[in-house]
Design a protein around this motif. Structure first.
Motif, mmCIF file in Angstrom:
data_model
loop_
_atom_site.group_PDB
_atom_site.id
_atom_site.type_symbol
_atom_site.label_atom_id
_atom_site.label_comp_id
_atom_site.label_asym_id
_atom_site.label_seq_id
_atom_site.Cartn_x
_atom_site.Cartn_y
_atom_site.Cartn_z
ATOM 1 N N LYS A 231 -3.759 4.685 29.587
ATOM 2 C CA LYS A 231 -3.077 4.002 29.671
ATOM 3 C C LYS A 231 -4.225 2.329 28.690
ATOM 4 O O LYS A 231 -3.718 1.630 28.292
ATOM 5 C CB LYS A 231 -3.075 2.877 30.795
ATOM 6 N N GLN A 232 -5.347 2.427 28.799
ATOM 7 C CA GLN A 232 -6.627 2.016 27.652
ATOM 8 C C GLN A 232 -6.382 2.584 26.302
ATOM 9 O O GLN A 232 -6.647 2.214 25.667
ATOM 10 C CB GLN A 232 -7.789 2.563 27.973
ATOM 11 N N ASP A 233 -5.731 3.627 25.959
ATOM 12 C CA ASP A 233 -5.521 4.371 24.843
ATOM 13 C C ASP A 233 -4.590 2.776 23.855
ATOM 14 O O ASP A 233 -3.471 2.863 24.156
ATOM 15 C CB ASP A 233 -5.001 5.694 24.016
ATOM 16 N N ILE A 234 -4.719 3.407 22.227
ATOM 17 C CA ILE A 234 -4.229 2.628 21.540
ATOM 18 C C ILE A 234 -3.678 3.071 20.523
ATOM 19 O O ILE A 234 -3.591 3.996 19.582
ATOM 20 C CB ILE A 234 -5.502 1.323 20.578
ATOM 21 N N VAL A 235 -2.030 2.757 20.604
ATOM 22 C CA VAL A 235 -1.356 3.081 19.784
ATOM 23 C C VAL A 235 -1.164 2.239 18.578
ATOM 24 O O VAL A 235 0.000 1.297 18.719
ATOM 25 C CB VAL A 235 0.158 4.027 20.337
ATOM 26 N N THR B 157 -3.424 21.091 15.404
ATOM 27 C CA THR B 157 -2.100 21.944 15.518
ATOM 28 C C THR B 157 -1.319 21.246 16.732
ATOM 29 O O THR B 157 0.128 21.683 17.086
ATOM 30 C CB THR B 157 -1.975 23.438 14.854
ATOM 31 N N SER B 158 -1.800 20.545 17.831
ATOM 32 C CA SER B 158 -1.016 20.261 19.172
ATOM 33 C C SER B 158 -1.661 19.042 19.447
ATOM 34 O O SER B 158 -3.017 18.678 18.912
ATOM 35 C CB SER B 158 -1.452 20.643 19.407
ATOM 36 N N LEU B 159 -0.950 18.298 20.172
ATOM 37 C CA LEU B 159 -1.274 16.995 20.523
ATOM 38 C C LEU B 159 -2.036 16.775 20.912
ATOM 39 O O LEU B 159 -2.984 15.893 21.164
ATOM 40 C CB LEU B 159 0.329 16.460 20.547
ATOM 41 N N SER B 160 -2.217 17.727 22.485
ATOM 42 C CA SER B 160 -3.512 18.050 23.528
ATOM 43 C C SER B 160 -4.829 18.015 22.265
ATOM 44 O O SER B 160 -6.053 17.343 22.577
ATOM 45 C CB SER B 160 -3.610 18.517 24.236
ATOM 46 N N LYS C 208 1.610 1.972 30.365
ATOM 47 C CA LYS C 208 1.416 3.214 30.216
ATOM 48 C C LYS C 208 0.084 3.193 28.440
ATOM 49 O O LYS C 208 -0.220 4.403 28.903
ATOM 50 C CB LYS C 208 2.425 3.676 29.529
ATOM 51 N N LEU C 209 0.132 2.650 27.782
ATOM 52 C CA LEU C 209 -0.426 2.754 26.268
ATOM 53 C C LEU C 209 -0.948 1.135 25.970
ATOM 54 O O LEU C 209 -0.385 0.642 26.671
ATOM 55 C CB LEU C 209 -0.466 3.406 25.640
ATOM 56 N N ARG C 210 -1.765 1.110 24.859
ATOM 57 C CA ARG C 210 -2.077 -0.124 24.286
ATOM 58 C C ARG C 210 -0.772 0.087 23.173
ATOM 59 O O ARG C 210 -1.338 0.513 21.965
ATOM 60 C CB ARG C 210 -3.155 -1.094 24.046
ATOM 61 N N ILE D 61 6.010 9.056 20.172
ATOM 62 C CA ILE D 61 4.824 8.239 22.065
ATOM 63 C C ILE D 61 5.627 9.212 23.489
ATOM 64 O O ILE D 61 4.219 8.908 23.592
ATOM 65 C CB ILE D 61 5.202 6.667 21.974
ATOM 66 N N ASP D 62 6.073 9.379 23.390
ATOM 67 C CA ASP D 62 6.607 9.854 24.408
ATOM 68 C C ASP D 62 5.512 11.115 24.200
ATOM 69 O O ASP D 62 5.401 11.845 25.860
ATOM 70 C CB ASP D 62 7.964 10.489 24.704
ATOM 71 N N ASP D 63 6.104 12.393 23.622
ATOM 72 C CA ASP D 63 4.850 13.538 23.337
ATOM 73 C C ASP D 63 3.748 13.298 23.883
ATOM 74 O O ASP D 63 2.535 13.904 23.889
ATOM 75 C CB ASP D 63 4.863 14.295 22.589
ATOM 76 N N LEU D 64 3.124 12.153 23.246
ATOM 77 C CA LEU D 64 1.690 11.822 22.912
ATOM 78 C C LEU D 64 1.379 11.245 24.548
ATOM 79 O O LEU D 64 0.174 12.112 25.207
ATOM 80 C CB LEU D 64 1.414 10.461 22.568
ATOM 81 N N LEU D 65 2.174 11.174 25.381
ATOM 82 C CA LEU D 65 2.138 10.111 27.050
ATOM 83 C C LEU D 65 2.033 11.788 27.405
ATOM 84 O O LEU D 65 1.121 12.151 28.402
ATOM 85 C CB LEU D 65 2.719 9.339 27.543
ATOM 86 N N ASN D 66 3.009 12.296 27.104
ATOM 87 C CA ASN D 66 2.828 13.582 27.508
ATOM 88 C C ASN D 66 1.567 14.569 27.710
ATOM 89 O O ASN D 66 1.310 16.127 27.663
ATOM 90 C CB ASN D 66 4.329 14.697 27.660
ATOM 91 N N ALA D 67 1.295 14.459 26.673
ATOM 92 C CA ALA D 67 0.116 15.554 25.646
ATOM 93 C C ALA D 67 -1.688 14.453 26.400
ATOM 94 O O ALA D 67 -2.571 15.691 26.665
ATOM 95 C CB ALA D 67 -0.278 15.339 24.444
#
Length: 497
Positions: free
Chosen positions: A101-105, A62-65, A126-128, A91-97
């Protein structure tokens, strides 16, 4: 508890289906959706799958974190959300969570290809960012879609086992096999960011054309030949056993033989004749115009949907606009149907030729080096335009990767030569009967323009030089040399004004 292999954000129709497909193939999936109804439905359906042997597990967060914490690293997060600003917001919410930078979206929605290019630049470092266009609708996503992947090569290597596992499969003859049978996967890495969504956009443009072509054949049979919906459905079923074999032909045959449960009339006769569209066909037509690539059949399919939306105007015009029609001899229905069959085949090949021409032009402009044989391969199963003759398109580009136009491939050139008389007769019969065939007739005009060594653009260029001094090239000199004629009569008019 072990960590999940992949997360799915967005558990609506497509996201949930992709998640269940992944679980089916033994992958552990974490899910997230702001809508609790979608979340609960995914939990219930995943529980039924996970009970079976060798299946993956599903957990909903229930949360992105919490979602990020549930994943193995590098974390892989697939987005199945509406195209546009929502993708950037997630994507911005994921970055905040806490995304690293090695993670893949992975964007699996119907995004505009230029947005994918922008996102790769925007999120670099910031991410892949990766994109995978998905075709096949809900059923395809659940049991085996066609996957058009693009982005960073290292990201592709990491997610490749998952994508090859869940994609549709075909055997050595190009025929679809079951989701758990061995075969060639309809998933491929197509190039840098944007390439996958661009290929999907063109796929959808061809889809628009293919659907319209079938609808025009149905309309002609119903209006000119006075055949019932069930009879047309049976004919389509027969055609689906030959060179016209395709998913769209298959479902059209079924639709036409289906009765409305309320009135018991043929279902197709109670459906309002106003077509909707989500925009990808329009994107294809606009892109073709911008790139200067002739794709009139795709454009006509988009216009046909637009004109269908003018229902009130069409009903008014039906009463006011009368035109004398020539009586066409339709006594030999079987012969007319053979001609129509051949027209549909020729127009269908032409629509694909226009789509692949657009792919080739943009591939050169963007320096993508698209593999056209590979694209045809991954469209053989799973996607909406899947058709057996895509096997022939694959072979055509394998034989000549630099083929200038699909219609120039010897196999297709031979088939169209044999069937073109039926194509011409069908267009003529439709015109004389007052039955519109915008896509089939535009395909014929495209074909005739393609095979014309001389077109009336010479007069057009003279017109442009006359009123705008745009200049022209000459047949007896290098094209780079420009000429302008002093049009004395025109100058006199300008003085008089």
């Amino acid at each position: 508890m072990s960590q999940s292999n992949i997360a799915m954000i967005g558990l609506g129709v497509m996201g949930k289906s992709l998640a269940l497909n992944l679980i089916d193939h033994g992958f552990d999936v974490s899910g997230f959706d702001v809508n609790p109804v979608h979340r609960d439905k995914a939990i219930a359906e995943a529980a039924l799958v996970s009970q079976k042997d060798h299946k993956g597990r599903f957990i909903a967060l229930t949360s992105l974190s919490d979602l990020l914490a549930s994943l193995e690293t590098p974390r892989v997060i697939a987005l199945s959300v509406p195209a546009g600003e929502i993708v950037d917001n997630v994507i911005d919410d994921l970055l905040n969570a806490g995304l690293a930078k090695q993670d893949i979206v992975i964007d699996t929605g119907n995004s505009l290809w230029t947005d994918s290019e922008r996102r790769e630049q925007q999120y670099q470092g910031k991410l892949r960012f990766f994109s995978t266009a998905v075709s096949g609708g809900e059923v395809g996503a659940r049991t085996g879609p066609s996957l058009m992947a693009s982005g960073e090569q290292s990201a592709w290597q990491y997610i490749k086992p998952m994508w090859l596992a869940i994609a549709a499969k075909v055997d050595s003859n190009g025929l679809a096999v079951g989701p758990f049978e061995s075969g060639e996967a309809c998933a491929a890495y197509l190039g840098p960011a944007g390439a996958g969504h661009y290929v999907k956009m063109v796929h959808n443009g061809i889809e628009y054309a293919d659907m319209q072509l079938i609808c025009e054949a149905y309309h002609f049979m119903a209006q000119a030949l006075r055949l019932s919906a069930a009879e047309i459905g049976q004919i389509f079923g027969q055609w689906n056993q030959g060179v016209l074999n395709s998913y769209l032909m298959e479902i059209s045959a079924e639709i036409l033989q289906t009765s409305d449960p309320i009135t018991n009339k043929p279902l197709v006769e109670v459906v309002l004749d106003k077509a909707g569209q989500k925009g990808t066909g329009l994107w294809t037509a606009v892109n073709a115009l911008q790139a200067g690539v002739p794709a009139p059949t795709i454009a006509q399919a988009v216009f046909a949907r637009a004109q269908s939306g003018q229902k009130a105007l069409r009903l008014q015009a039906e009463q006011q606009l009368n035109t004398p029609l020539k009586q066409v001899n339709f006594s030999d229905v079987d012969a007319i149907l053979i001609q129509l069959h051949d027209a549909l085949f020729c127009a269908k090949v032409t629509a694909y030729a226009q789509g692949f021409d657009l792919l080739k032009t943009t591939s050169c402009t963007e320096r993508w080096a698209l593999d056209y044989a590979n694209i045809a391969k991954i469209w053989r199963a799973g996607c909406i335009i899947r058709a057996h003759f895509l096997q022939d398109i694959t072979k055509a580009y394998q034989n000549d990767p630099e083929l200038d136009n699909l219609l120039l491939a010897q196999d297709f050139a031979t088939q169209i030569e044999a069937k073109s008389s039926g194509w011409r007769s069908t267009v003529a019969n439709a015109a004389m009967s007052g039955v519109p065939m915008p896509a089939i007739s535009s395909a014929l005009s495209y074909f005739d323009s393609l095979r014309s060594g001389v077109l009336p653009a010479n007069l057009l260029q003279a017109q442009r030089d006359y009123f705008g001094a745009h200049g022209y090239s000459r047949l007896d000199d290098a094209e780079s040399n420009r000429y302008h004629l002093t049009w004395s009569d025109n100058e006199k008019r300008q003085i008089l004004q």
